[in-house]
Design an enzyme around this catalytic site. Structure first.
Site, PDB file in Angstrom:
ATOM      1  N   ASP A  32       0.856  -1.183   0.000  1.00 24.23           N
ATOM      2  CA  ASP A  32       0.000   0.000   0.000  1.00 24.23           C
ATOM      3  C   ASP A  32       0.892   1.233   0.000  1.00 24.23           C
ATOM      4  OD1 ASP A  32      -2.329   1.723   0.323  1.00 24.23           O
ATOM      5  OD2 ASP A  32      -3.338  -0.012   1.202  1.00 24.23           O
ATOM      6  N   SER A 114     -15.638  -5.450 -10.132  1.00 30.19           N
ATOM      7  CA  SER A 114     -16.753  -4.640  -9.639  1.00 30.19           C
ATOM      8  C   SER A 114     -17.995  -4.941 -10.460  1.00 30.19           C
ATOM      9  CB  SER A 114     -16.435  -3.155  -9.737  1.00 30.19           C
ATOM     10  OG  SER A 114     -17.573  -2.366  -9.415  1.00 30.19           O
ATOM     11  N   TYR A 153     -13.905   4.260 -14.458  1.00 32.03           N
ATOM     12  CA  TYR A 153     -13.967   3.233 -13.418  1.00 32.03           C
ATOM     13  C   TYR A 153     -14.571   1.937 -13.971  1.00 32.03           C
ATOM     14  CZ  TYR A 153     -14.912   0.903  -8.990  1.00 32.03           C
ATOM     15  OH  TYR A 153     -14.941  -0.017  -7.977  1.00 32.03           O
TER      16      TYR A 153
END
Length: 255
Positions: A32, A114, A153
């Site tokens: 991260d 997603s 996205y």
């Protein structure tokens, strides 16, 4: 003890996955921008190369698992950044760590997609094809020129799901399982930022699954922990929707 690398491990779904896999006995190498074993910026090729090198060093060149959770949403500073992190930040790590996974024990990799990838027309968008052609400069240019974060996205999530699916044959032949989990709205800092954004907040709040609520990171992590386990040893190349029924509501004809 299996060794698993997790991107986006510091918050949201990634943090929940790290907790779940540690509880299942994994040694976790978190990746991260802060508060992780590997500090890296996955928005650039150089940052991804650095992350791959550090993971290989920490793992001794052998990985049993890889979970790609790092991603950014519609409130990102630019549409190109969405594409860079959500698609290329995943595809480059998959490629760079494939060799280490091939040396692992019952290796399994997982990509967070997603339900947004089902947006109509996403597969026909020029930026999607640029991503699938691995042309990062062109994909970022198209995304920034279009300037529609919600499209960037959806395209990034469609493209990385497509990319993972087409790796399934070659990775399976090497004994590496690879699956995609496609969440709906999940109560994470990423979702909260979108919900509070003046441009997208109304649409985000109206995006309610048939179950009438958003998901929780721990629910997504539980599915991922199962898919990374030997109990899921014959699940490969699959896309698992965990969206409260959103995909079924939008596409009831899909089987």
């Amino acid at each position: 003890m299996p060794t698993t690398a997790i991107t986006g491990s510091a918050s949201g779904i990634g943090a929940a996955v790290a907790t779940a896999l540690r509880a299942a006995g994994h040694r976790v190498i978190g990746i991260d921008r802060g508060n992780a074993e590997v500090i890296a910026d996955l928005s650039t090729r150089e940052g991804r190369d650095a992350a791959i090198a550090q993971v290989l060093e920490l793992s001794g060149g052998v990985l049993d698992g890889l979970v790609c959770c790092a991603g950014i949403g519609v409130t990102a500073p630019s549409c190109g950044l969405i594409v860079a992190v959500n698609h290329f930040g995943v595809s480059q790590l998959l490629g760079g760590l494939e060799g280490a996974l091939a040396k692992g024990s019952n290796p399994a990799a997982l990509v967070i997609g997603s339900v947004a990838a089902i947006r109509p027309g996403t597969e026909q968008e020029p930026m999607t094809q640029a991503m699938l052609d691995n042309d990062e400069a062109r994909a970022l240019d198209i995304a920034n020129t279009l300037g529609e974060p919600q499209v960037a996205y959806a395209c990034s999530k469609y493209a990385i799901t497509h990319h993972a699916r087409r790796l399934a044959a070659t990775w399976g032949a090497k004994g590496i399982r690879l699956n995609v989990v496609a969440p709906g709205a999940v109560e994470t800092p990423l979702h909260d930022a979108s919900r509070n954004d003046p441009r997208f907040g109304d649409a985000v709040r109206a995006f309610v699954a048939p179950l009438g609520r958003n998901g929780h990171p721990e629910e997504i992590a539980a599915l991922i922990a199962f898919l990374q386990s030997q109990q899921a040893g014959f699940i490969h190349g699959s896309v698992m929707y965990i969206d409260g029924g959103m995909d079924a509501m939008v596409r009831p004809q899909r089987v």
